[in-house]
Scaffold this active site. Structure first.
Site, short mmCIF file in Angstrom:
data_model
loop_
_atom_site.label_atom_id
_atom_site.label_comp_id
_atom_site.label_asym_id
_atom_site.label_seq_id
_atom_site.Cartn_x
_atom_site.Cartn_y
_atom_site.Cartn_z
N GLU A 142 0.84 -1.20 0.00
CA GLU A 142 0.00 0.00 0.00
C GLU A 142 0.87 1.25 0.00
O GLU A 142 1.84 1.34 0.76
CB GLU A 142 -0.91 0.02 1.23
CG GLU A 142 -1.78 1.26 1.33
CD GLU A 142 -2.43 1.45 2.69
OE1 GLU A 142 -2.99 2.55 2.92
OE2 GLU A 142 -2.37 0.53 3.52
N GLY A 355 0.85 5.84 26.99
CA GLY A 355 1.03 7.24 26.62
C GLY A 355 2.34 7.77 27.18
O GLY A 355 3.03 7.08 27.95
N CYS A 382 0.74 -0.56 29.90
CA CYS A 382 1.98 0.22 29.84
C CYS A 382 1.95 1.37 30.86
O CYS A 382 2.11 1.14 32.05
CB CYS A 382 2.23 0.71 28.42
SG CYS A 382 3.92 1.30 28.15
N HIS A 508 1.95 -4.05 25.67
CA HIS A 508 0.82 -3.59 24.86
C HIS A 508 0.15 -4.82 24.24
O HIS A 508 0.30 -5.10 23.05
CB HIS A 508 1.29 -2.63 23.76
CG HIS A 508 1.65 -1.27 24.25
ND1 HIS A 508 0.71 -0.28 24.42
CD2 HIS A 508 2.83 -0.75 24.64
CE1 HIS A 508 1.30 0.81 24.87
NE2 HIS A 508 2.59 0.55 25.02
N GLU A 510 -2.75 -5.32 23.30
CA GLU A 510 -3.71 -5.02 22.24
C GLU A 510 -3.12 -5.24 20.85
O GLU A 510 -3.85 -5.49 19.89
CB GLU A 510 -4.20 -3.57 22.37
CG GLU A 510 -3.18 -2.49 22.07
CD GLU A 510 -2.32 -2.06 23.25
OE1 GLU A 510 -1.68 -0.99 23.17
OE2 GLU A 510 -2.29 -2.82 24.25
#
Length: 535
Positions: A142, A355, A382, A508, A510
Protein backbone atom coordinates in the site's frame (compact mmCIF):
# COMPACT_ATOMS: atom_id res chain seq x y z
CA UNK A 1 6.22 -19.89 -8.74
CA UNK A 2 7.94 -16.98 -7.00
CA UNK A 3 6.48 -13.69 -5.84
CA UNK A 4 3.50 -11.77 -7.17
CA UNK A 5 2.98 -8.12 -6.26
CA UNK A 6 -0.21 -6.12 -5.68
CA UNK A 7 0.12 -2.33 -5.33
CA UNK A 8 -2.73 -0.42 -3.70
CA UNK A 9 -2.95 3.35 -4.22
CA UNK A 10 -5.64 5.93 -3.47
CA UNK A 11 -7.44 8.54 -5.51
CA UNK A 12 -9.38 11.77 -4.84
CA UNK A 13 -8.93 11.91 -1.05
CA UNK A 14 -6.99 10.06 1.64
CA UNK A 15 -8.64 8.17 4.49
CA UNK A 16 -10.79 6.03 2.18
CA UNK A 17 -9.72 2.72 3.65
CA UNK A 18 -6.93 1.64 1.32
CA UNK A 19 -5.46 -0.30 4.22
CA UNK A 20 -8.72 -2.16 4.86
CA UNK A 21 -9.09 -2.94 1.15
CA UNK A 22 -5.50 -4.22 1.01
CA UNK A 23 -5.94 -6.23 4.22
CA UNK A 24 -9.24 -7.69 2.96
CA UNK A 25 -7.54 -8.87 -0.22
CA UNK A 26 -4.80 -10.39 1.94
CA UNK A 27 -7.37 -12.33 3.97
CA UNK A 28 -9.14 -13.55 0.82
CA UNK A 29 -5.92 -14.71 -0.82
CA UNK A 30 -4.70 -16.41 2.35
CA UNK A 31 -8.09 -18.16 2.59
CA UNK A 32 -7.26 -19.61 -0.84
CA UNK A 33 -4.02 -21.11 0.39
CA UNK A 34 -1.58 -18.44 -0.77
CA UNK A 35 1.16 -17.10 1.47
CA UNK A 36 0.61 -13.38 1.95
CA UNK A 37 2.75 -10.59 3.29
CA UNK A 38 1.97 -6.88 3.42
CA UNK A 39 3.88 -3.62 3.31
CA UNK A 40 3.05 0.08 3.77
CA UNK A 41 4.94 2.94 2.10
CA UNK A 42 4.31 6.29 3.78
CA UNK A 43 5.31 9.50 1.94
CA UNK A 44 6.08 11.53 5.07
CA UNK A 45 9.73 12.40 5.82
CA UNK A 46 9.76 11.18 9.43
CA UNK A 47 11.96 8.10 9.84
CA UNK A 48 9.03 6.36 11.54
CA UNK A 49 5.88 7.43 13.45
CA UNK A 50 7.57 6.81 16.81
CA UNK A 51 8.01 10.50 17.64
CA UNK A 52 4.84 11.74 15.93
CA UNK A 53 1.92 13.18 17.88
CA UNK A 54 -0.81 10.49 18.23
CA UNK A 55 -3.48 13.18 17.82
CA UNK A 56 -2.05 13.92 14.36
CA UNK A 57 -1.05 10.46 13.24
CA UNK A 58 -2.91 7.92 15.34
CA UNK A 59 -1.32 5.10 17.29
CA UNK A 60 2.16 3.72 16.78
CA UNK A 61 1.87 0.01 15.99
CA UNK A 62 4.85 -2.02 17.22
CA UNK A 63 5.89 -5.30 15.57
CA UNK A 64 7.53 -8.32 17.22
CA UNK A 65 10.98 -7.21 16.06
CA UNK A 66 10.55 -3.80 17.66
CA UNK A 67 9.75 -1.64 14.64
CA UNK A 68 7.52 1.40 15.24
CA UNK A 69 5.08 1.50 12.34
CA UNK A 70 1.94 3.03 10.90
CA UNK A 71 -1.39 1.94 12.39
CA UNK A 72 -2.38 0.30 9.09
CA UNK A 73 0.01 -2.52 9.94
CA UNK A 74 -2.30 -3.32 12.84
CA UNK A 75 -5.14 -3.82 10.38
CA UNK A 76 -2.87 -5.97 8.21
CA UNK A 77 -1.96 -8.24 11.12
CA UNK A 78 -5.53 -8.47 12.38
CA UNK A 79 -6.85 -9.41 8.94
CA UNK A 80 -4.17 -11.75 7.58
CA UNK A 81 -3.08 -13.08 11.01
CA UNK A 82 0.61 -12.85 10.17
CA UNK A 83 3.28 -11.08 12.22
CA UNK A 84 4.97 -8.35 10.19
CA UNK A 85 8.36 -6.78 10.79
CA UNK A 86 10.93 -4.10 10.00
CA UNK A 87 10.54 -4.40 6.22
CA UNK A 88 6.79 -3.86 6.39
CA UNK A 89 6.73 -0.07 6.90
CA UNK A 90 8.88 2.25 4.80
CA UNK A 91 8.80 6.06 4.91
CA UNK A 92 10.29 8.69 2.64
CA UNK A 93 12.55 9.52 5.59
CA UNK A 94 13.94 5.97 5.65
CA UNK A 95 14.52 6.04 1.90
CA UNK A 96 16.43 9.32 1.92
CA UNK A 97 18.30 8.35 5.10
CA UNK A 98 19.58 5.20 3.38
CA UNK A 99 20.50 6.96 0.14
CA UNK A 100 22.35 9.74 1.96
CA UNK A 101 24.35 7.22 4.00
CA UNK A 102 25.32 5.46 0.77
CA UNK A 103 26.38 8.79 -0.77
CA UNK A 104 28.54 9.61 2.27
CA UNK A 105 30.22 6.21 2.01
CA UNK A 106 31.00 6.86 -1.63
CA UNK A 107 28.75 4.07 -2.93
CA UNK A 108 27.72 6.18 -5.94
CA UNK A 109 31.28 6.80 -7.08
CA UNK A 110 30.98 10.57 -7.17
CA UNK A 111 27.90 10.64 -9.40
CA UNK A 112 25.19 13.24 -8.88
CA UNK A 113 22.55 11.74 -6.56
CA UNK A 114 19.04 12.27 -7.96
CA UNK A 115 15.47 11.20 -7.36
CA UNK A 116 15.71 9.11 -10.52
CA UNK A 117 17.46 6.69 -10.41
CA UNK A 118 18.83 6.73 -6.85
CA UNK A 119 15.67 7.32 -4.80
CA UNK A 120 13.48 5.19 -7.04
CA UNK A 121 16.06 2.39 -7.01
CA UNK A 122 16.07 2.46 -3.21
CA UNK A 123 12.27 2.24 -3.19
CA UNK A 124 12.31 -0.67 -5.63
CA UNK A 125 14.85 -2.49 -3.47
CA UNK A 126 12.29 -2.36 -0.66
CA UNK A 127 9.60 -3.83 -2.96
CA UNK A 128 11.53 -6.97 -3.83
CA UNK A 129 10.83 -10.00 -1.70
CA UNK A 130 12.82 -13.24 -1.64
CA UNK A 131 11.47 -16.44 -0.12
CA UNK A 132 13.36 -19.70 0.25
CA UNK A 133 10.47 -22.07 -0.54
CA UNK A 134 8.98 -22.77 -3.97
CA UNK A 135 5.44 -21.70 -3.09
CA UNK A 136 3.71 -18.67 -4.53
CA UNK A 137 3.92 -15.66 -2.23
CA UNK A 138 1.83 -12.55 -2.73
CA UNK A 139 3.19 -9.22 -1.49
CA UNK A 140 0.49 -6.57 -1.08
CA UNK A 141 2.00 -3.08 -0.98
CA UNK A 142 0.00 0.00 0.00
CA UNK A 143 1.20 3.51 -0.86
CA UNK A 144 -0.08 6.18 1.52
CA UNK A 145 -1.76 9.40 0.39
CA UNK A 146 -3.25 9.85 -3.07
CA UNK A 147 -1.93 9.72 -6.62
CA UNK A 148 -1.98 13.52 -6.92
CA UNK A 149 0.33 14.16 -3.96
CA UNK A 150 3.74 15.62 -4.73
CA UNK A 151 5.40 13.49 -2.05
CA UNK A 152 3.96 10.27 -3.55
CA UNK A 153 5.45 10.79 -7.01
CA UNK A 154 8.76 8.95 -6.40
CA UNK A 155 6.83 5.91 -5.13
CA UNK A 156 4.54 5.88 -8.16
CA UNK A 157 7.51 6.26 -10.53
CA UNK A 158 9.18 3.35 -8.74
CA UNK A 159 6.04 1.25 -9.27
CA UNK A 160 6.09 2.13 -12.99
CA UNK A 161 9.68 0.98 -13.31
CA UNK A 162 9.09 -2.09 -11.15
CA UNK A 163 6.20 -3.31 -13.31
CA UNK A 164 8.47 -3.24 -16.36
CA UNK A 165 11.19 -5.12 -14.52
CA UNK A 166 9.06 -7.97 -13.18
CA UNK A 167 6.36 -7.97 -15.88
CA UNK A 168 2.76 -6.79 -15.64
CA UNK A 169 1.59 -10.37 -15.08
CA UNK A 170 3.58 -10.34 -11.83
CA UNK A 171 2.68 -6.85 -10.56
CA UNK A 172 -0.83 -5.43 -10.65
CA UNK A 173 -2.23 -2.10 -9.50
CA UNK A 174 -5.42 -1.42 -7.53
CA UNK A 175 -6.80 2.11 -7.21
CA UNK A 176 -9.13 2.79 -4.27
CA UNK A 177 -11.10 5.88 -5.22
CA UNK A 178 -13.99 7.95 -3.90
CA UNK A 179 -17.25 8.02 -5.85
CA UNK A 180 -19.13 11.00 -4.34
CA UNK A 181 -22.89 10.87 -3.95
CA UNK A 182 -24.65 14.25 -4.10
CA UNK A 183 -27.74 13.92 -1.92
CA UNK A 184 -29.28 17.18 -3.11
CA UNK A 185 -29.50 15.90 -6.68
CA UNK A 186 -29.30 12.18 -5.85
CA UNK A 187 -26.44 11.75 -8.31
CA UNK A 188 -23.34 9.58 -8.25
CA UNK A 189 -20.29 11.42 -9.64
CA UNK A 190 -17.55 9.50 -11.41
CA UNK A 191 -15.51 12.49 -12.65
CA UNK A 192 -13.16 12.65 -9.62
CA UNK A 193 -12.17 9.03 -10.20
CA UNK A 194 -11.69 9.68 -13.90
CA UNK A 195 -9.35 12.54 -13.00
CA UNK A 196 -7.40 10.33 -10.58
CA UNK A 197 -6.91 7.70 -13.26
CA UNK A 198 -5.92 10.35 -15.78
CA UNK A 199 -3.27 11.57 -13.32
CA UNK A 200 -1.96 8.02 -13.01
CA UNK A 201 -1.91 7.53 -16.76
CA UNK A 202 0.09 10.74 -17.09
CA UNK A 203 2.71 9.06 -14.88
CA UNK A 204 2.77 5.94 -17.02
CA UNK A 205 0.55 3.86 -14.75
CA UNK A 206 -2.71 2.12 -15.54
CA UNK A 207 -4.81 0.63 -12.72
CA UNK A 208 -5.93 -2.94 -13.30
CA UNK A 209 -8.73 -2.73 -10.73
CA UNK A 210 -10.72 0.22 -9.41
CA UNK A 211 -12.29 -0.23 -5.98
CA UNK A 212 -15.02 2.39 -5.62
CA UNK A 213 -15.70 3.73 -2.11
CA UNK A 214 -19.24 5.00 -2.03
CA UNK A 215 -22.20 5.53 0.28
CA UNK A 216 -24.52 3.99 -2.27
CA UNK A 217 -24.23 0.92 -4.45
CA UNK A 218 -23.12 1.52 -8.01
CA UNK A 219 -25.40 0.18 -10.71
CA UNK A 220 -23.98 -1.56 -13.76
CA UNK A 221 -24.32 1.50 -15.95
CA UNK A 222 -22.13 3.49 -13.57
CA UNK A 223 -19.54 0.71 -13.46
CA UNK A 224 -19.57 0.56 -17.26
CA UNK A 225 -19.04 4.31 -17.45
CA UNK A 226 -16.05 4.17 -15.08
CA UNK A 227 -14.64 1.23 -17.03
CA UNK A 228 -14.99 3.08 -20.35
CA UNK A 229 -13.33 6.31 -19.24
CA UNK A 230 -10.68 4.67 -17.06
CA UNK A 231 -9.61 1.95 -19.51
CA UNK A 232 -10.36 -1.10 -17.33
CA UNK A 233 -12.72 -4.06 -17.85
CA UNK A 234 -16.14 -3.45 -16.37
CA UNK A 235 -15.82 -6.54 -14.17
CA UNK A 236 -12.73 -4.93 -12.59
CA UNK A 237 -14.75 -1.98 -11.28
CA UNK A 238 -15.76 -3.06 -7.79
CA UNK A 239 -18.04 -1.53 -5.18
CA UNK A 240 -16.83 -1.02 -1.61
CA UNK A 241 -19.69 0.29 0.51
CA UNK A 242 -19.65 1.54 4.09
CA UNK A 243 -20.25 -1.38 6.47
CA UNK A 244 -21.58 -1.71 9.99
CA UNK A 245 -18.59 -3.76 11.11
CA UNK A 246 -15.02 -3.40 9.91
CA UNK A 247 -14.53 -7.17 9.77
CA UNK A 248 -17.29 -7.56 7.20
CA UNK A 249 -15.00 -6.03 4.59
CA UNK A 250 -13.36 -9.27 3.37
CA UNK A 251 -16.76 -10.92 2.98
CA UNK A 252 -18.14 -7.88 1.14
CA UNK A 253 -15.13 -7.82 -1.19
CA UNK A 254 -15.48 -11.56 -1.77
CA UNK A 255 -19.00 -10.89 -3.06
CA UNK A 256 -17.46 -8.32 -5.41
CA UNK A 257 -14.99 -11.00 -6.61
CA UNK A 258 -11.89 -8.99 -5.63
CA UNK A 259 -9.69 -12.04 -5.15
CA UNK A 260 -10.87 -13.60 -8.43
CA UNK A 261 -10.06 -10.44 -10.36
CA UNK A 262 -6.66 -10.16 -8.67
CA UNK A 263 -5.80 -13.79 -9.41
CA UNK A 264 -6.80 -13.31 -13.03
CA UNK A 265 -4.55 -10.24 -13.34
CA UNK A 266 -1.64 -12.16 -11.81
CA UNK A 267 -2.22 -15.36 -13.81
CA UNK A 268 -2.91 -17.37 -10.67
CA UNK A 269 -5.42 -20.10 -9.97
CA UNK A 270 -8.31 -19.01 -7.78
CA UNK A 271 -9.59 -21.93 -5.68
CA UNK A 272 -12.60 -21.60 -3.43
CA UNK A 273 -11.70 -19.86 -0.16
CA UNK A 274 -12.00 -21.25 3.35
CA UNK A 275 -13.70 -18.36 5.15
CA UNK A 276 -15.68 -20.44 7.64
CA UNK A 277 -14.00 -19.05 10.79
CA UNK A 278 -14.25 -15.49 9.50
CA UNK A 279 -17.94 -15.85 8.64
CA UNK A 280 -18.65 -17.33 12.06
CA UNK A 281 -16.89 -14.40 13.70
CA UNK A 282 -18.92 -11.87 11.68
CA UNK A 283 -22.13 -13.79 12.42
CA UNK A 284 -21.28 -13.51 16.12
CA UNK A 285 -20.97 -9.75 15.74
CA UNK A 286 -24.57 -9.66 14.53
CA UNK A 287 -25.84 -11.82 17.40
CA UNK A 288 -24.26 -10.30 20.51
CA UNK A 289 -26.39 -11.14 23.55
CA UNK A 290 -25.28 -8.51 26.04
CA UNK A 291 -23.81 -5.02 26.29
CA UNK A 292 -21.20 -3.63 28.66
CA UNK A 293 -19.82 -0.12 28.92
CA UNK A 294 -16.09 0.32 29.48
CA UNK A 295 -14.50 3.67 30.19
CA UNK A 296 -11.31 4.45 28.32
CA UNK A 297 -9.54 7.19 30.29
CA UNK A 298 -6.69 8.59 28.21
CA UNK A 299 -5.02 11.77 27.05
CA UNK A 300 -5.56 11.38 23.28
CA UNK A 301 -9.33 10.91 23.24
CA UNK A 302 -9.79 13.67 20.64
CA UNK A 303 -8.70 11.15 17.97
CA UNK A 304 -9.89 7.62 18.54
CA UNK A 305 -7.29 6.32 16.07
CA UNK A 306 -4.70 7.07 18.76
CA UNK A 307 -6.01 3.96 20.55
CA UNK A 308 -7.27 1.96 17.59
CA UNK A 309 -5.66 -1.36 18.56
CA UNK A 310 -7.10 -1.01 22.07
CA UNK A 311 -10.55 -0.35 20.64
CA UNK A 312 -10.32 -3.34 18.31
CA UNK A 313 -9.00 -5.61 21.07
CA UNK A 314 -11.99 -4.64 23.25
CA UNK A 315 -14.28 -5.58 20.35
CA UNK A 316 -12.45 -8.91 20.02
CA UNK A 317 -12.96 -9.57 23.73
CA UNK A 318 -16.62 -8.78 23.19
CA UNK A 319 -16.82 -11.31 20.36
CA UNK A 320 -15.37 -14.00 22.65
CA UNK A 321 -17.97 -13.14 25.32
CA UNK A 322 -20.81 -12.58 22.80
CA UNK A 323 -21.07 -9.08 24.26
CA UNK A 324 -21.15 -5.68 22.64
CA UNK A 325 -18.59 -3.33 24.14
CA UNK A 326 -19.60 0.33 24.29
CA UNK A 327 -16.65 2.61 24.98
CA UNK A 328 -17.09 5.72 27.11
CA UNK A 329 -14.31 8.09 26.07
CA UNK A 330 -13.04 10.20 28.95
CA UNK A 331 -10.32 12.83 28.66
CA UNK A 332 -8.07 12.19 31.65
CA UNK A 333 -7.49 15.93 32.10
CA UNK A 334 -11.16 16.30 33.06
CA UNK A 335 -11.12 13.66 35.83
CA UNK A 336 -10.96 14.95 39.41
CA UNK A 337 -11.64 13.45 42.85
CA UNK A 338 -14.85 15.49 42.91
CA UNK A 339 -16.32 14.19 39.62
CA UNK A 340 -14.79 10.71 39.23
CA UNK A 341 -17.79 8.94 40.73
CA UNK A 342 -20.23 10.66 38.38
CA UNK A 343 -17.96 9.88 35.40
CA UNK A 344 -17.56 6.18 36.21
CA UNK A 345 -20.76 5.18 38.03
CA UNK A 346 -22.46 4.11 34.79
CA UNK A 347 -19.62 1.91 33.45
CA UNK A 348 -18.80 -1.77 33.99
CA UNK A 349 -15.06 -1.51 33.52
CA UNK A 350 -12.10 0.83 33.21
CA UNK A 351 -9.16 0.74 30.82
CA UNK A 352 -6.17 3.08 31.12
CA UNK A 353 -3.96 2.83 28.00
CA UNK A 354 -0.37 3.79 27.25
CA UNK A 355 1.03 7.24 26.62
CA UNK A 356 3.89 9.63 27.26
CA UNK A 357 4.20 12.95 29.10
CA UNK A 358 2.64 14.25 32.30
CA UNK A 359 -0.55 15.76 30.87
CA UNK A 360 -3.65 14.14 32.38
CA UNK A 361 -1.68 11.80 34.65
CA UNK A 362 -3.46 12.73 37.89
CA UNK A 363 -6.85 12.14 36.26
CA UNK A 364 -5.81 8.60 35.32
CA UNK A 365 -4.55 7.91 38.84
CA UNK A 366 -7.85 9.19 40.25
CA UNK A 367 -9.82 6.88 37.94
CA UNK A 368 -7.67 3.88 38.91
CA UNK A 369 -8.21 4.65 42.62
CA UNK A 370 -11.97 4.70 42.07
CA UNK A 371 -11.82 1.34 40.24
CA UNK A 372 -9.72 -0.28 42.98
CA UNK A 373 -11.90 1.00 45.82
CA UNK A 374 -15.19 0.16 44.10
CA UNK A 375 -14.18 -3.23 42.69
CA UNK A 376 -14.70 -1.95 39.15
CA UNK A 377 -12.93 -4.24 36.64
CA UNK A 378 -9.70 -2.56 35.54
CA UNK A 379 -7.05 -3.18 32.90
CA UNK A 380 -3.93 -1.01 32.73
CA UNK A 381 -1.64 -1.01 29.70
CA UNK A 382 1.98 0.22 29.84
CA UNK A 383 1.55 3.70 31.36
CA UNK A 384 -1.69 2.34 32.83
CA UNK A 385 0.30 -0.25 34.80
CA UNK A 386 2.84 2.31 36.00
CA UNK A 387 0.07 4.60 37.23
CA UNK A 388 -1.75 1.72 38.94
CA UNK A 389 1.40 1.04 40.97
CA UNK A 390 1.79 4.73 41.81
CA UNK A 391 -1.87 4.84 42.90
CA UNK A 392 -1.39 1.74 45.06
CA UNK A 393 1.76 3.16 46.66
CA UNK A 394 0.07 6.47 47.44
CA UNK A 395 -3.29 5.28 48.71
CA UNK A 396 -2.62 1.81 50.15
CA UNK A 397 1.00 1.92 51.31
CA UNK A 398 0.88 5.61 52.23
CA UNK A 399 3.69 7.08 50.11
CA UNK A 400 1.88 10.34 49.42
CA UNK A 401 4.45 11.65 46.91
CA UNK A 402 4.96 8.33 45.10
CA UNK A 403 5.55 8.96 41.42
CA UNK A 404 7.51 8.13 38.29
CA UNK A 405 10.78 9.93 37.69
CA UNK A 406 9.37 10.64 34.22
CA UNK A 407 6.90 13.04 35.82
CA UNK A 408 8.59 14.02 39.09
CA UNK A 409 12.38 13.46 39.14
CA UNK A 410 12.61 14.76 42.72
CA UNK A 411 10.06 12.38 44.27
CA UNK A 412 11.26 10.67 47.46
CA UNK A 413 9.45 7.48 46.38
CA UNK A 414 10.30 6.78 42.71
CA UNK A 415 8.11 3.73 42.17
CA UNK A 416 8.80 3.95 38.43
CA UNK A 417 12.37 4.50 37.21
CA UNK A 418 14.45 4.29 34.04
CA UNK A 419 15.07 0.99 32.37
CA UNK A 420 18.67 -0.19 32.82
CA UNK A 421 21.05 1.37 30.28
CA UNK A 422 18.62 4.22 29.54
CA UNK A 423 18.72 7.83 30.66
CA UNK A 424 16.94 11.12 30.09
CA UNK A 425 19.68 12.12 27.63
CA UNK A 426 18.65 9.43 25.12
CA UNK A 427 17.09 10.46 21.82
CA UNK A 428 13.34 9.99 21.71
CA UNK A 429 13.27 7.96 18.50
CA UNK A 430 13.99 4.24 18.58
CA UNK A 431 15.47 4.19 22.12
CA UNK A 432 12.57 2.58 23.94
CA UNK A 433 12.24 -1.03 24.99
CA UNK A 434 10.59 -2.12 21.78
CA UNK A 435 9.20 -5.38 20.43
CA UNK A 436 8.35 -8.80 21.80
CA UNK A 437 9.73 -9.94 25.16
CA UNK A 438 8.99 -13.11 27.14
CA UNK A 439 7.17 -13.07 30.46
CA UNK A 440 6.86 -15.82 33.09
CA UNK A 441 3.46 -15.95 34.80
CA UNK A 442 3.01 -16.90 38.45
CA UNK A 443 1.14 -20.11 39.08
CA UNK A 444 -2.26 -19.54 40.65
CA UNK A 445 -2.55 -15.99 39.34
CA UNK A 446 -5.48 -14.57 37.39
CA UNK A 447 -3.27 -13.87 34.36
CA UNK A 448 -1.89 -17.44 34.40
CA UNK A 449 -5.48 -18.71 34.32
CA UNK A 450 -6.40 -16.36 31.45
CA UNK A 451 -3.39 -17.16 29.26
CA UNK A 452 -3.38 -20.90 30.02
CA UNK A 453 0.41 -20.88 29.80
CA UNK A 454 3.39 -20.50 32.13
CA UNK A 455 5.39 -18.31 29.75
CA UNK A 456 4.05 -15.87 27.18
CA UNK A 457 5.39 -13.15 24.89
CA UNK A 458 4.05 -9.61 24.52
CA UNK A 459 5.13 -6.50 22.65
CA UNK A 460 6.51 -3.47 24.48
CA UNK A 461 7.08 0.24 23.95
CA UNK A 462 8.35 1.99 27.06
CA UNK A 463 11.38 3.62 28.67
CA UNK A 464 10.52 3.23 32.37
CA UNK A 465 9.86 0.25 34.63
CA UNK A 466 8.90 -0.70 38.18
CA UNK A 467 11.66 0.24 40.61
CA UNK A 468 12.81 -3.08 42.08
CA UNK A 469 13.57 -1.42 45.44
CA UNK A 470 9.82 -1.35 46.09
CA UNK A 471 8.93 -4.92 45.16
CA UNK A 472 8.75 -6.25 48.71
CA UNK A 473 6.59 -3.45 50.09
CA UNK A 474 4.17 -3.75 47.16
CA UNK A 475 3.77 -7.49 47.78
CA UNK A 476 3.48 -7.05 51.56
CA UNK A 477 0.52 -4.74 51.01
CA UNK A 478 -1.37 -7.14 48.76
CA UNK A 479 -0.28 -6.37 45.18
CA UNK A 480 0.69 -9.50 43.28
CA UNK A 481 3.68 -9.23 40.93
CA UNK A 482 2.28 -11.97 38.74
CA UNK A 483 4.40 -11.59 35.60
CA UNK A 484 8.19 -11.27 35.47
CA UNK A 485 10.89 -11.30 32.82
CA UNK A 486 12.55 -14.76 32.72
CA UNK A 487 15.65 -13.38 34.48
CA UNK A 488 13.44 -11.93 37.24
CA UNK A 489 14.75 -8.44 36.61
CA UNK A 490 11.62 -6.66 35.26
CA UNK A 491 8.08 -6.63 36.61
CA UNK A 492 5.85 -7.22 33.60
CA UNK A 493 2.38 -7.74 35.12
CA UNK A 494 0.61 -7.05 38.40
CA UNK A 495 -2.82 -7.88 39.76
CA UNK A 496 -4.88 -7.29 42.87
CA UNK A 497 -6.28 -10.69 43.97
CA UNK A 498 -8.83 -9.10 46.32
CA UNK A 499 -10.72 -7.53 43.39
CA UNK A 500 -12.90 -9.07 40.70
CA UNK A 501 -10.46 -8.01 37.96
CA UNK A 502 -7.65 -5.56 38.62
CA UNK A 503 -4.84 -6.38 36.19
CA UNK A 504 -2.11 -4.30 34.61
CA UNK A 505 0.75 -5.05 32.25
CA UNK A 506 3.84 -3.17 31.14
CA UNK A 507 3.22 -4.53 27.65
CA UNK A 508 0.82 -3.59 24.86
CA UNK A 509 -1.24 -6.80 24.51
CA UNK A 510 -3.71 -5.02 22.24
CA UNK A 511 -1.15 -5.29 19.43
CA UNK A 512 -1.48 -9.08 19.26
CA UNK A 513 -5.25 -9.41 19.46
CA UNK A 514 -7.13 -10.81 16.45
CA UNK A 515 -10.89 -10.76 15.76
CA UNK A 516 -11.00 -14.54 15.44
CA UNK A 517 -8.36 -15.02 18.18
CA UNK A 518 -9.12 -12.49 20.94
CA UNK A 519 -6.44 -11.59 23.45
CA UNK A 520 -6.99 -13.25 26.86
CA UNK A 521 -6.52 -10.05 28.90
CA UNK A 522 -9.22 -8.22 26.92
CA UNK A 523 -11.48 -11.26 27.06
CA UNK A 524 -10.91 -11.32 30.82
CA UNK A 525 -11.77 -7.63 31.17
CA UNK A 526 -14.98 -7.95 29.14
CA UNK A 527 -16.00 -11.10 31.02
CA UNK A 528 -15.46 -9.31 34.34
CA UNK A 529 -17.36 -6.25 33.07
CA UNK A 530 -20.24 -8.53 32.10
CA UNK A 531 -20.22 -10.06 35.59
CA UNK A 532 -20.23 -6.53 37.05
CA UNK A 533 -23.17 -5.56 34.82
CA UNK A 534 -25.22 -8.58 35.89
CA UNK A 535 -24.82 -7.95 39.62
Amino acid sequence: MGVKYVFVTGGVVSGLGKGITAASLGRLLKARGYKVTMQKFDPYINIDPGTMNPIQHGEVFVTDDGTETDLDLGHYERFIDENLGKNSNVTTGKIYWSVLHKERRGDFGGHTVQVIPHITNEIKDRFYRNFEDDETHIAIIEVGGTVGDIESQPFLEAIRQFQHEVGHENAMLILVSLIPYLRCSQEIKTKPTQQAVKTMQGMGLQPDVIVCRSEVELDQDTKDKIALFCNVPSKNVLNNLDLKYLYEAPLAMEKEHLAEVACECLNLECPKPDLKDWKEMVDTLYSLNHTVKIALVGKYTQLHDAYISVVEALKHGGIACKTEVAIKWIDSETVTPENVASLLDDVNGLLVPGGFGDRGIEGMITAIKYARENNLPFLGLCLGMQLSIIEFARNVIGYSDAHSIEFNPSTTHPLIAFLPDHSESDDLGGTLRLGAYPCVLEKGSKVRELYGADEISERHRHRYEVNNDYRDVLKENGLRLCGMSPDGRIVEMVELPSNLFHVATQAHPELKSRPNRPHPLFTGLVAAALEHEMK
